[in-house]
Design a protein around this motif. Structure first.
Motif, mmCIF file in Angstrom:
data_model
loop_
_atom_site.group_PDB
_atom_site.id
_atom_site.type_symbol
_atom_site.label_atom_id
_atom_site.label_comp_id
_atom_site.label_asym_id
_atom_site.label_seq_id
_atom_site.Cartn_x
_atom_site.Cartn_y
_atom_site.Cartn_z
ATOM 1 N N PRO A 1 44.623 26.936 13.304
ATOM 2 C CA PRO A 1 45.988 26.538 13.661
ATOM 3 C C PRO A 1 46.134 26.016 15.081
ATOM 4 C CG PRO A 1 46.001 28.612 12.471
ATOM 5 C CD PRO A 1 44.570 28.294 12.750
ATOM 6 N N THR A 2 45.292 26.514 15.987
ATOM 7 C CA THR A 2 45.377 26.020 17.359
ATOM 8 C C THR A 2 45.008 24.541 17.434
ATOM 9 O OG1 THR A 2 43.100 26.743 17.773
ATOM 10 C CG2 THR A 2 44.871 28.295 18.314
ATOM 11 N N LEU A 3 44.107 24.126 16.543
ATOM 12 C CA LEU A 3 43.746 22.715 16.508
ATOM 13 C C LEU A 3 44.930 21.871 16.067
ATOM 14 C CD1 LEU A 3 41.537 20.543 16.755
ATOM 15 C CD2 LEU A 3 40.935 21.008 14.373
ATOM 16 N N LEU A 4 45.690 22.389 15.072
ATOM 17 C CA LEU A 4 46.872 21.663 14.619
ATOM 18 C C LEU A 4 47.974 21.673 15.669
ATOM 19 C CD1 LEU A 4 47.165 22.856 10.904
ATOM 20 C CD2 LEU A 4 46.433 20.627 11.725
ATOM 21 N N SER A 5 48.115 22.773 16.385
ATOM 22 C CA SER A 5 49.196 22.867 17.379
ATOM 23 C C SER A 5 49.009 21.880 18.519
ATOM 24 C CB SER A 5 49.277 24.300 17.915
ATOM 25 O OG SER A 5 48.089 24.632 18.615
ATOM 26 N N THR A 6 47.769 21.516 18.799
ATOM 27 C CA THR A 6 47.511 20.565 19.885
ATOM 28 C C THR A 6 47.327 19.143 19.382
ATOM 29 O OG1 THR A 6 45.127 21.058 19.744
ATOM 30 C CG2 THR A 6 46.452 22.366 21.296
ATOM 31 N N SER A 7 47.432 18.939 18.076
ATOM 32 C CA SER A 7 47.193 17.610 17.518
ATOM 33 C C SER A 7 48.399 16.714 17.701
ATOM 34 C CB SER A 7 46.840 17.722 16.029
ATOM 35 O OG SER A 7 47.929 18.272 15.321
ATOM 36 N N ALA A 8 48.130 15.419 17.723
ATOM 37 C CA ALA A 8 49.176 14.406 17.805
ATOM 38 C C ALA A 8 49.175 13.580 16.527
ATOM 39 C CB ALA A 8 48.959 13.508 19.021
ATOM 40 N N LEU B 1 54.511 24.699 6.022
ATOM 41 C CA LEU B 1 54.811 23.587 6.914
ATOM 42 C C LEU B 1 54.101 23.875 8.235
ATOM 43 C CD1 LEU B 1 58.191 21.852 7.531
ATOM 44 C CD2 LEU B 1 56.811 22.553 9.463
ATOM 45 N N TYR B 2 53.221 22.958 8.650
ATOM 46 C CA TYR B 2 52.413 23.189 9.838
ATOM 47 C C TYR B 2 53.063 22.668 11.114
ATOM 48 C CZ TYR B 2 48.542 24.386 6.737
ATOM 49 O OH TYR B 2 47.749 24.981 5.800
ATOM 50 N N LYS B 3 53.555 21.427 11.050
ATOM 51 C CA LYS B 3 54.023 20.814 12.279
ATOM 52 C C LYS B 3 54.900 19.616 11.955
ATOM 53 C CE LYS B 3 52.286 19.570 16.874
ATOM 54 N NZ LYS B 3 51.093 19.352 17.716
ATOM 55 N N THR B 4 55.736 19.226 12.897
ATOM 56 C CA THR B 4 56.564 18.027 12.744
ATOM 57 C C THR B 4 56.299 17.073 13.902
ATOM 58 O OG1 THR B 4 58.426 19.002 13.935
ATOM 59 C CG2 THR B 4 58.370 19.302 11.538
ATOM 60 N N PHE B 5 56.414 15.790 13.609
ATOM 61 C CA PHE B 5 56.302 14.741 14.623
ATOM 62 C C PHE B 5 57.499 13.812 14.462
ATOM 63 C CE2 PHE B 5 52.129 15.953 13.024
ATOM 64 C CZ PHE B 5 51.439 16.319 14.177
ATOM 65 N N TYR C 1 58.107 13.015 10.808
ATOM 66 C CA TYR C 1 56.864 13.257 10.084
ATOM 67 C C TYR C 1 56.709 14.756 9.884
ATOM 68 C CZ TYR C 1 55.898 8.474 11.601
ATOM 69 O OH TYR C 1 55.963 7.122 11.836
ATOM 70 N N ILE C 2 56.571 15.155 8.631
ATOM 71 C CA ILE C 2 56.476 16.574 8.277
ATOM 72 C C ILE C 2 55.083 16.838 7.732
ATOM 73 C CG2 ILE C 2 57.598 18.489 7.098
ATOM 74 C CD1 ILE C 2 59.478 16.879 8.873
ATOM 75 N N LEU C 3 54.274 17.602 8.449
ATOM 76 C CA LEU C 3 52.894 17.914 8.039
ATOM 77 C C LEU C 3 52.897 19.239 7.282
ATOM 78 C CD1 LEU C 3 49.878 16.991 8.295
ATOM 79 C CD2 LEU C 3 49.727 18.606 10.213
ATOM 80 N N THR C 4 52.478 19.213 6.036
ATOM 81 C CA THR C 4 52.473 20.413 5.197
ATOM 82 C C THR C 4 51.114 20.595 4.540
ATOM 83 O OG1 THR C 4 53.204 19.307 3.173
ATOM 84 C CG2 THR C 4 54.917 20.103 4.672
ATOM 85 N N GLU C 5 50.958 21.762 3.965
ATOM 86 C CA GLU C 5 49.768 22.065 3.170
ATOM 87 C C GLU C 5 49.722 21.147 1.951
ATOM 88 O OE1 GLU C 5 48.101 26.019 0.771
ATOM 89 O OE2 GLU C 5 50.068 26.016 1.746
ATOM 90 N N ALA C 6 48.537 20.714 1.589
ATOM 91 C CA ALA C 6 48.369 19.867 0.404
ATOM 92 C C ALA C 6 47.846 20.727 -0.751
ATOM 93 C CB ALA C 6 47.392 18.731 0.689
ATOM 94 N N CYS C 7 48.686 20.935 -1.754
ATOM 95 C CA CYS C 7 48.285 21.664 -2.963
ATOM 96 C C CYS C 7 47.964 20.635 -4.038
ATOM 97 C CB CYS C 7 49.390 22.606 -3.412
ATOM 98 S SG CYS C 7 49.669 23.974 -2.268
#
Length: 666
Positions: free
Chosen positions: A331-338, A406-410, A417-423
């Motif tokens: 998750p830390t990788l996602l939190s710092t991602s752009a 839901l992981y992160k929004t941009f 942009y809504i980044l979510t888990e892919a099922c």
């Protein structure tokens, strides 16, 4: 000849004279009925005055003087033509009100309104006239009014064919009171007609005020503690003499009688065992008519259990899911991602406010995510900013292994942009379509996953309001997850003891209190859960059909009017019926133990709930997701789309499938 003609003329004069006399008699009879009605009303007012007003030292002479004055007033009205006309006008209004009330009571969708609600709605209605040949409703249009015909005749048409004739005391257009529906029929006037009209805003406002008044009454009884309600019919024993007593009852509505006493206890009074301690009941308490009681158990922990039992629930702490994401990404990788750190694999579908892409981090090619792209202009033009913001806050706080994460929004100038888990295992509606219906073991597993998801939301005061197979997807291990879609307008946080009145959800799964606009809370999800179990086991909806009105009216009638298929056994039928109780407070899972009552039901007997939370159970179906081909679901229409990882290396059949599905989405 002249004599015969004279006789005929004289006969015609006599006939006309008799006709005029008949007309005069009818008018006099009407006037007599009007005066009789006035005398009756004055007598009622006089009797009411005598019973409610006590005059110390009043003599029989003064009472007789009051009686004489009342009838003097009556004869004054009779001798005053203007007052008579006003009373006749009042009489016509009263007749119209009775006709409207009868129309409401005949209508399957509205007949469950109580007397106070009907009176308030009638007070908001207004009359209108429609000339012969004119349309009241035109097919294909939308409206926000319902109508009651008082005079004349109307015709209902569909595609140029006559469906039925609307006569006085008939109500139509009732769906428009619930939501902004498109009329599937036309209504035109066969003769000059008089109608009474009520609009959606007035209707919903009346019912909301009624619900708030009832809620306020409950709050006055118990300002802090939210107690369960028990309902009793006339003659039911609430307490039996000689039984062990450990319960405190507060009568919320109705009256009870004691078998050893001659007194009646009325609404807002209480009866109990000695100081809430275990006691032997000395008398029987019997319901005198319909009675509703608020109940407090002897165990004082009940008070905390009602409000705080869910927050003390540690079942979601057994496994720290999402400290590491399901895709194996820190998750830390996602939190710092752009936003620029992601690359698009392929498009998944088109939704209401934009589209959905399958993406992956450029630094970790085998970890797919779903990226929902929303157009800001569409959100603003539809007035959904508040809904999007509110639901986004809920989604960001939702960390549950049975809910799509839901992981992160941009954002940029034009899009969110809504980044979510892919099922990628598809949703349950496709599995149900392939198999027709699911076996009991599979249904129990998927239902347990949904119970865990709803329990997580309900613990935090969040209502889902759209439980159905299309919103339950499978991950790569076959575990079911509830989809929380941003912009769905169904997610809402409601405080304990409060209600909401938004009309939302899917017809067939919607709880009756949402349809009736009575106000609803988390118990609405329990109803939908019962429908969900029914559909998985039978392959059909209990309240299905092509006509929305029939779906709504059958939902109002309740689950007891539904025929269960042979694929639903006795214990499953018991679970469904307890989840789909018409009274929300009586549904399984709505009492103080919450979801634990569902888990303890005999249909779940032997089910390994700990194994489910720890993900050690083997799922009924393990989705086959190849590394080079991804099968996903379009959030806009929940149809499967097949793509390869390069977006082009598809077989001809899969290409046709993908194109056809995308066209449907558009």
């Amino acid at each position: 000849m002249g004599t015969l003609r004279d006789l005929q003329f004289a006969l015609q004069l006599k006939i006309e004279e008799l006709r005029q006399r008949d007309t005069l008699i009818d008018e006099l009879e009407l006037e007599l009925d009007t005066k009789d009605e006035l005398i009756r009303r004055l007598q009622e007012e006089l009797d009411r005055y005598r019973t409610t007003v006590s005059l110390p030292g009043a003599s029989a002479v003064s009472a007789g003087r009051q009686h004489t004055q009342a009838f003097d007033t009556a004869f004054t009205v009779f001798n005053n033509p203007s007052l008579c006309i006003n009373f006749i006008s009042f009489f016509h209004v009263l007749r119209s009100q009775r006709l409207i009330r009868a129309a409401f009571l005949k209508n399957d969708l509205l007949k469950n309104l109580d007397e106070g609600e009907i009176r308030a709605i009638i007070a908001c209605m207004y009359s209108t006239t429609i000339n012969q040949g004119c349309f009241v409703i035109q097919e294909g249009t939308t409206g926000a009014q319902a109508y009651v015909l008082e005079e004349g005749t109307l015709e209902m048409m569909k595609d140029g064919l006559k469906l039925l004739t609307i006569e006085p005391e008939d109500l139509f257009g009732e769906l428009s009171l619930l939501y902004n529906c498109t009329h599937t029929y036309s209504v035109s006037a066969r003769t000059n007609s008089k109608l009474w009209v009520v609009d959606r805003k007035s209707y919903q406002t009346v019912l909301m005020q009624s619900g708030l008044k009832h809620l306020s009454h409950s709050v006055e009884l118990l300002t802090i503690i939210c107690l369960p309600q028990m309902h009793y019919s006339d003659g039911d024993y609430i307490i039996r003499q000689g039984a062990t007593g450990d319960t405190f009852y507060i009568i919320s509505n109705g009256q009870v009688r004691f078998s050893a006493l001659c007194s009646l206890h009325r609404s807002s009074e209480a009866f109990r065992g000695k100081d809430l301690q275990e006691d032997i009941r000395a008398v029987s308490v019997i319901a005198a008519g319909e009675v509703t009681c608020l109940v407090i158990d002897r165990d004082e922990k009940h008070h905390n259990a009602v409000l705080f039992s869910h927050t003390e629930d540690t079942e979601y702490q057994l496994t720290p899911f999402f400290l590491v994401s399901s895709s194996g990404v820190d998750p830390t990788l996602l939190s710092t991602s752009a936003l620029s750190d992601f690359q698009i694999i392929c498009a998944l579908g088109v939704g209401e406010f934009g589209h959905v892409d399958l993406v992956q981090l450029k630094s970790k090619n085998k970890c797919p995510f779903a990226m929902r792209v929303l157009k800001k202009k569409l959100i603003v033009s539809s007035g959904q900013q508040e809904h999007i913001q509110r639901e986004g806050c809920i989604l960001m706080e939702t960390h549950c292994s049975f809910i799509v994460r839901l992981y992160k929004t941009f954002k940029d100038a034009e899009h969110l942009y809504i980044l979510t888990e892919a099922c990628l295992g598809g949703d349950l509606s496709h599995l149900l379509k392939d198999k027709g219906y699911l076996d009991e073991c599979s249904t129990r597993f998927y239902t347990a996953c949904v119970v865990k998801a709803l329990s997580f939301l309900h613990c935090r005061g969040v209502i889902y309001r759209d439980v159905k197979p299309e919103h339950v997807v499978l991950d790569q291990h076959g575990y079911a997850k509830l989809v929380l879609q941003l912009g769905s307008r169904c997610l809402k946080r409601v405080e304990v003891g409060k209600k909401t009145w938004t009309f939302c959800g899917t017809l067939g799964y919607m709880a009756p209190e949402i349809i009736s606009n009575k106000g609803h809370n988390i118990a609405a999800d329990l109803w939908s859960l019962g429908v969900f179990v029914f559909e998985l086991l039978s392959g059909r909806l209990p309240f299905g059909g092509s006509d929305p009105l029939k779906i709504l009216t059958s939902t109002i009638r309740g689950i007891d009017q539904v025929d269960f298929t042979k694929t639903i056994n006795k214990s499953a039928s018991s679970l469904i019926k307890k989840l789909c109780r018409s009274n929300p407070s009586e549904r399984l899972g709505s009492q103080r133990n919450g979801a634990r009552d569902i888990q303890k039901h005999k249909w779940f007997e032997g089910f390994n709930w700990d194994g489910l939370c720890e993900r050690t159970l083997t799922a009924p179906v393990i989705p086959k997701v190849r590394q080079n081909t991804i099968l996903a679901t379009c959030p806009g229409c929940t149809l499967p789309l097949a793509f390869s990882d390069d977006g082009w290396n598809l077989t001809f059949t899969k290409a046709l499938l993908a194109v056809s599905m995308l066209l449907r989405c558009v």
